[in-house]
Design a protein around this motif. Structure first.
Motif, short mmCIF file in Angstrom:
data_model
loop_
_atom_site.label_atom_id
_atom_site.label_comp_id
_atom_site.label_asym_id
_atom_site.label_seq_id
_atom_site.Cartn_x
_atom_site.Cartn_y
_atom_site.Cartn_z
N ILE A 1 0.84 -1.20 0.00
CA ILE A 1 0.00 0.00 0.00
C ILE A 1 0.87 1.25 0.00
N ALA A 2 1.96 1.22 0.79
CA ALA A 2 2.88 2.37 0.82
C ALA A 2 3.48 2.61 -0.56
N ALA A 3 3.85 1.55 -1.25
CA ALA A 3 4.42 1.69 -2.60
C ALA A 3 3.39 2.26 -3.57
N MET A 4 2.14 1.84 -3.42
CA MET A 4 1.09 2.37 -4.30
C MET A 4 0.85 3.86 -4.03
N VAL A 5 0.83 4.24 -2.76
CA VAL A 5 0.66 5.66 -2.43
C VAL A 5 1.86 6.45 -2.95
N ALA A 6 3.06 5.86 -2.82
CA ALA A 6 4.26 6.54 -3.33
C ALA A 6 4.18 6.74 -4.84
N LYS A 7 3.66 5.75 -5.56
CA LYS A 7 3.49 5.88 -7.01
C LYS A 7 2.49 7.00 -7.33
N HIS A 8 1.39 7.04 -6.57
CA HIS A 8 0.42 8.12 -6.77
C HIS A 8 1.05 9.47 -6.45
N TRP A 9 1.90 9.53 -5.44
CA TRP A 9 2.63 10.76 -5.13
C TRP A 9 3.53 11.14 -6.29
N ASN B 1 6.03 -5.68 -8.20
CA ASN B 1 6.07 -5.80 -9.66
C ASN B 1 4.71 -6.18 -10.21
N ALA B 2 4.00 -7.06 -9.53
CA ALA B 2 2.66 -7.44 -10.00
C ALA B 2 1.73 -6.22 -10.01
N VAL B 3 1.76 -5.43 -8.95
CA VAL B 3 0.91 -4.23 -8.89
C VAL B 3 1.34 -3.21 -9.94
N ALA B 4 2.64 -3.00 -10.07
CA ALA B 4 3.14 -2.03 -11.06
C ALA B 4 2.71 -2.40 -12.47
N ILE B 5 2.75 -3.68 -12.77
CA ILE B 5 2.40 -4.13 -14.12
C ILE B 5 0.89 -4.18 -14.33
N MET B 6 0.17 -4.79 -13.38
CA MET B 6 -1.27 -5.00 -13.58
C MET B 6 -2.12 -3.76 -13.27
N TYR B 7 -1.74 -3.00 -12.23
CA TYR B 7 -2.56 -1.86 -11.82
C TYR B 7 -2.12 -0.56 -12.49
N PHE B 8 -0.81 -0.34 -12.54
CA PHE B 8 -0.30 0.92 -13.09
C PHE B 8 0.09 0.81 -14.56
N GLY B 9 0.03 -0.38 -15.12
CA GLY B 9 0.31 -0.56 -16.54
C GLY B 9 1.78 -0.39 -16.92
N GLU B 10 2.67 -0.53 -15.94
CA GLU B 10 4.09 -0.43 -16.25
C GLU B 10 4.54 -1.69 -16.98
N LYS B 11 5.64 -1.58 -17.69
CA LYS B 11 6.17 -2.72 -18.44
C LYS B 11 7.64 -2.92 -18.09
N LEU B 12 8.04 -4.17 -18.06
CA LEU B 12 9.45 -4.52 -17.90
C LEU B 12 9.98 -4.99 -19.24
N SER B 13 11.20 -4.58 -19.56
CA SER B 13 11.83 -5.12 -20.76
C SER B 13 12.20 -6.58 -20.48
#
Length: 112
Positions: free
Chosen positions: A18-26, A74-86
């Motif tokens: 949750i902290a990482a998600m709030v940090a991403k929103h920040w 990584n799962a949240v970054a990819i699935m929720y925020f739509g980030e991609k890893l090379s």
């Protein structure tokens, strides 16, 4: 690790996630409120980690926490925020998971 220890590890992982998600929103839209919530959540997660370190040792507690957070974030970054890893980054994440798993499970696998 006991059931209480696993519960605390899971709880700290949820808090760190949750902290990482709030940090991403920040990072997307910085506000003082998001910064304060992020700092409070990371502090709470680390207080729980202190208990785990006391009960199970630093290497086991932080290694398990690191690999679980690595996968969850990584799962949240990819699935929720739509980030991609090379491809190379994906291999790096996979190798990091394997490395932490070997560090954590190494003594048990070596019969110690």
């Amino acid at each position: 690790m006991s059931a209480i220890g696993l519960s605390l590890l899971g709880f700290s992982t949820v808090i760190f996630l949750i902290a990482a998600m709030v940090a991403k929103h920040w990072g997307i839209e910085p506000t003082l409120g998001k910064l304060v919530v992020t700092l409070i959540l990371y502090s709470l997660g680390n207080l729980i980690m202190l208990r785990l370190v006391r009960d199970f040792g630093m290497s086991v507690s932080f290694s398990l926490s690191a690999v679980i957070q690595l996968i969850a974030v990584n799962a949240v970054a990819i699935m929720y925020f739509g980030e991609k890893l090379s491809g190379i980054q994906g291999i790096g994440v996979g190798l990091a998971v394997v490395a932490v798993a070997l560090i954590t499970l190494g003594p048990a696998l070596a019969g110690k």
